[in-house]
Design a protein around this motif. Structure first.
Motif, PDB file in Angstrom:
ATOM      1  N   ALA A  31       6.052  -6.045 -19.051  1.00  0.00           N
ATOM      2  CA  ALA A  31       6.947  -6.496 -17.976  1.00  0.00           C
ATOM      3  C   ALA A  31       7.201  -5.361 -16.981  1.00  0.00           C
ATOM      4  O   ALA A  31       7.241  -5.590 -15.762  1.00  0.00           O
ATOM      5  CB  ALA A  31       8.265  -6.992 -18.566  1.00  0.00           C
ATOM      6  N   GLU A  35       6.316  -5.446 -13.010  1.00  0.00           N
ATOM      7  CA  GLU A  35       7.345  -5.197 -11.998  1.00  0.00           C
ATOM      8  C   GLU A  35       6.931  -4.037 -11.086  1.00  0.00           C
ATOM      9  O   GLU A  35       7.080  -4.109  -9.863  1.00  0.00           O
ATOM     10  CB  GLU A  35       8.679  -4.865 -12.681  1.00  0.00           C
ATOM     11  CG  GLU A  35       9.816  -4.691 -11.709  1.00  0.00           C
ATOM     12  CD  GLU A  35      11.122  -4.355 -12.403  1.00  0.00           C
ATOM     13  OE1 GLU A  35      11.881  -3.559 -11.839  1.00  0.00           O
ATOM     14  OE2 GLU A  35      11.372  -4.880 -13.506  1.00  0.00           O
ATOM     15  N   GLU A  38       4.419  -4.928  -8.399  1.00  0.00           N
ATOM     16  CA  GLU A  38       4.974  -5.663  -7.252  1.00  0.00           C
ATOM     17  C   GLU A  38       5.468  -4.720  -6.159  1.00  0.00           C
ATOM     18  O   GLU A  38       5.676  -5.130  -5.041  1.00  0.00           O
ATOM     19  CB  GLU A  38       6.125  -6.573  -7.713  1.00  0.00           C
ATOM     20  CG  GLU A  38       5.648  -7.724  -8.582  1.00  0.00           C
ATOM     21  CD  GLU A  38       6.798  -8.524  -9.188  1.00  0.00           C
ATOM     22  OE1 GLU A  38       7.971  -8.267  -8.848  1.00  0.00           O
ATOM     23  OE2 GLU A  38       6.508  -9.405 -10.011  1.00  0.00           O
ATOM     24  N   HIS A  39       5.664  -3.440  -6.513  1.00  0.00           N
ATOM     25  CA  HIS A  39       6.168  -2.484  -5.529  1.00  0.00           C
ATOM     26  C   HIS A  39       5.079  -1.971  -4.607  1.00  0.00           C
ATOM     27  O   HIS A  39       5.331  -1.100  -3.778  1.00  0.00           O
ATOM     28  CB  HIS A  39       6.860  -1.308  -6.229  1.00  0.00           C
ATOM     29  CG  HIS A  39       8.078  -1.707  -7.001  1.00  0.00           C
ATOM     30  ND1 HIS A  39       8.607  -0.921  -7.994  1.00  0.00           N
ATOM     31  CD2 HIS A  39       8.869  -2.804  -6.965  1.00  0.00           C
ATOM     32  CE1 HIS A  39       9.662  -1.514  -8.511  1.00  0.00           C
ATOM     33  NE2 HIS A  39       9.840  -2.669  -7.900  1.00  0.00           N
ATOM     34  N   TYR A  48       4.911   2.693 -12.102  1.00  0.00           N
ATOM     35  CA  TYR A  48       3.674   2.113 -12.643  1.00  0.00           C
ATOM     36  C   TYR A  48       2.989   3.115 -13.572  1.00  0.00           C
ATOM     37  O   TYR A  48       2.598   2.780 -14.682  1.00  0.00           O
ATOM     38  CB  TYR A  48       2.740   1.709 -11.495  1.00  0.00           C
ATOM     39  CG  TYR A  48       1.385   1.236 -11.972  1.00  0.00           C
ATOM     40  CD1 TYR A  48       1.225  -0.045 -12.488  1.00  0.00           C
ATOM     41  CD2 TYR A  48       0.272   2.073 -11.929  1.00  0.00           C
ATOM     42  CE1 TYR A  48      -0.013  -0.484 -12.941  1.00  0.00           C
ATOM     43  CE2 TYR A  48      -0.970   1.638 -12.367  1.00  0.00           C
ATOM     44  CZ  TYR A  48      -1.106   0.366 -12.879  1.00  0.00           C
ATOM     45  OH  TYR A  48      -2.317  -0.065 -13.336  1.00  0.00           O
TER      46      TYR A  48
END
Length: 158
Positions: A31, A35, A38-39, A48
């Motif tokens: 997860a 997330e 997505e940045h 990341y």
């Protein structure tokens, strides 16, 4: 491949850690990676890279634990006939003959050893000196500060 001796408690502790890694840590890390993706730009995305590093560590630990459990020879000392002989898994009371101090050790596998909990590896010098001996025997353990004599006071299969 050589089997690695392990107590029932040691195997259970590894199974719990494996379960936590697979059911809690792995999904949390996946997860976190999703997330962080997505940045945007992954080259300069610290979250990341940190999550990927955590994933690498967790997957490595999962493989390590699965390997250890796969090669484990689980020894349940409570199912062995009680006796005076020190064996893998025994809890042993020994008396230092120099100062009359009594110490209790449980002889366990390498991964389980924890000196603070008085659990010593079966490969440690003191365990090697004790294994195969009986109550009343005197053993000599070579230490960096010289030889120490111990008398085996009691042996329990707990």
């Amino acid at each position: 491949m050589q089997k690695i001796p392990m107590t029932v408690e040691g195997a259970e502790k590894l199974r719990k850690e494996l379960d936590n890694l697979k059911k809690v840590e792995r999904p949390r890390i996946v997860a976190a990676i999703a997330e962080a993706r997505e940045h945007g730009d992954l080259k300069e995305n610290a979250e990341y890279h940190a999550a990927r590093e955590q994933q690498s560590f967790a997957e490595g630990r999962i493989q390590e634990i699965e390997g250890k459990l796969g090669n484990a020879q689980i020894i349940d000392v409570t199912k062995m006939p009680a006796g005076d002989k020190v064996i893998f898994g025994s809890t042993v009371n020994i008396i230092n003959l120099d100062n009359d101090e009594t110490v209790t050790y449980k002889i366990v596998g390498d991964d389980e050893s924890d000196v603070k909990s008085n659990k010593i590896s079966y490969q440690s010098p003191i365990a090697r000196a004790l294994i195969g001996k009986e109550i009343g025997d005197i053993v000599v353990v070579r230490t960096p500060s010289g030889d120490v004599e111990y008398e085996i006071d009691d042996v329990k299969h707990l």
